[in-house]
Write an enzyme that holds these catalytic residues in place. Sequence first.
Site, PDB file in Angstrom:
ATOM      1  N   TYR A   1      31.089 125.176   9.764  1.00  0.00           N
ATOM      2  CA  TYR A   1      30.028 125.411  10.312  1.00  0.00           C
ATOM      3  C   TYR A   1      28.837 123.957  10.691  1.00  0.00           C
ATOM      4  CZ  TYR A   1      25.205 127.041   9.714  1.00  0.00           C
ATOM      5  OH  TYR A   1      23.203 126.578  10.866  1.00  0.00           O
TER       6      TYR A   1
ATOM      7  N   ASP B   1      31.100 116.179  11.388  1.00  0.00           N
ATOM      8  CA  ASP B   1      30.123 116.304  11.179  1.00  0.00           C
ATOM      9  C   ASP B   1      30.017 115.641   9.491  1.00  0.00           C
ATOM     10  OD1 ASP B   1      27.564 117.689  10.214  1.00  0.00           O
ATOM     11  OD2 ASP B   1      28.632 119.115  11.372  1.00  0.00           O
TER      12      ASP B   1
ATOM     13  N   LYS C   1      20.197 116.282   5.909  1.00  0.00           N
ATOM     14  CA  LYS C   1      18.472 115.144   5.466  1.00  0.00           C
ATOM     15  C   LYS C   1      19.166 114.249   3.652  1.00  0.00           C
ATOM     16  CE  LYS C   1      19.941 119.802   3.819  1.00  0.00           C
ATOM     17  NZ  LYS C   1      20.534 120.599   4.650  1.00  0.00           N
TER      18      LYS C   1
END
Length: 426
Positions: A141, A236, A264
């Site tokens: 994802y 990623d 984050k």
Amino acid sequence: MNSAQLFDRAQAVLPGGVNSPVRAFRSVGLVPRFISRADGSRIFDVDGNSYIDYVCSWGPMILGHNHPEIREAVERAIGNGLSFGAPCELEVDIAELIVDMVPGIDKIRMVNSGTEAVMSAVRLARGFTGRDKIIKFDGNYHGHFDSMLVKTGSGALTGGMPDSLGVPASLADHTLVACYNDLASVASLFDSNPGQVAAVIVEPVAANMGLVPPEPGFLQGLRDLCDKHSALLIFDEVITGFRLATGGAQEYYSITADIVTFGKIIGGGMPVGAYGARAEIMELISPLGGVYQAGTLSGNPVAMAAGLAQLRYLRDNRKIYGDIAATAEKLASGMKDSAARHGIAATVACVGSLCGIFFTSQKVTSLVTAKTSDTGAFARFFAALLDKGVYIAPAQFEAMFVSAAHTDADIDYTLESINKVFSDWS
């Protein structure tokens, strides 16, 4: 109001009653718990319940919730204003820190989410190489932008929709899908699309189809294939960045990617993301080059203050990584032993501070084997633990996160609860 009442209100004004799909608890058949506060290793819901939290806001709370140094940094920053839409010193401070901590990065661009970071990194890879096609992996994802919503993981997989309506076929045609941990599938895509692949993007540790570690040699094999075909390798690291090590998966596995994306965790849990690379790649971004990307809230002073406090803490206390990994390993080993003792078919994985359990007897190395897991068993497992005050991700195809705030007592209680669940099953 209690969670059920709030969920009723929410469904009238929010699609599905939530602002992110997995939160709806649909795959576990329950009403979502509405959280009122969090502290240390625990979260508290509006119903008055306390839970040991293994979601950790989906990863960034590596030091635990409401860490005093991060909270104090945010309070100081708020005193100066919430948003400037202009440069501030804090964004320079954190950029210098990240460049110093992460291998292979000369420059970094702040954005506002992991999705935005990946979207920008893919555009940058295409601009740098002059090519259009991207290779991704089934079940990985990379956010919810169009090019990556092809055979994706996380909430889309949980909901039984690994693709999305609204994605034009013309965009999807530029996304090639390989099998995670299968180098031959990647090589075949390169061979059938000669000179057309801009980049390979990968979760170095897959954590959005459940936790699936890379097989030995897989990441190095990707590096070699990208070099052979003059394509870029994008890591990623929205989940693994600063969680596996101060240098992320690149440091952990001794593999240097060409572009790295973060989420984050570099904002201490605040809405933030970033992407970085060596100078010759990053200098193609506007205003220096022709790859355009902008954002009013990029480098927001409050988010930068929170992230700077967290990253400085991690830099100055590197021993913390070994400590959290040992805690996670204790949890993972205990789950595995308990399942075996009670004859429960389960496969447990652990990488650093990440854990995962699949209710299958097969070794899980890809989306195909991940989907052999008994999702009904997982739903029962989730519900039973929730009743006992243990909060894990409300979906089979997510990871468990351990933080520095989790104590031995937390792990012991969690394992006692798991053992009781498995004992009831057997």
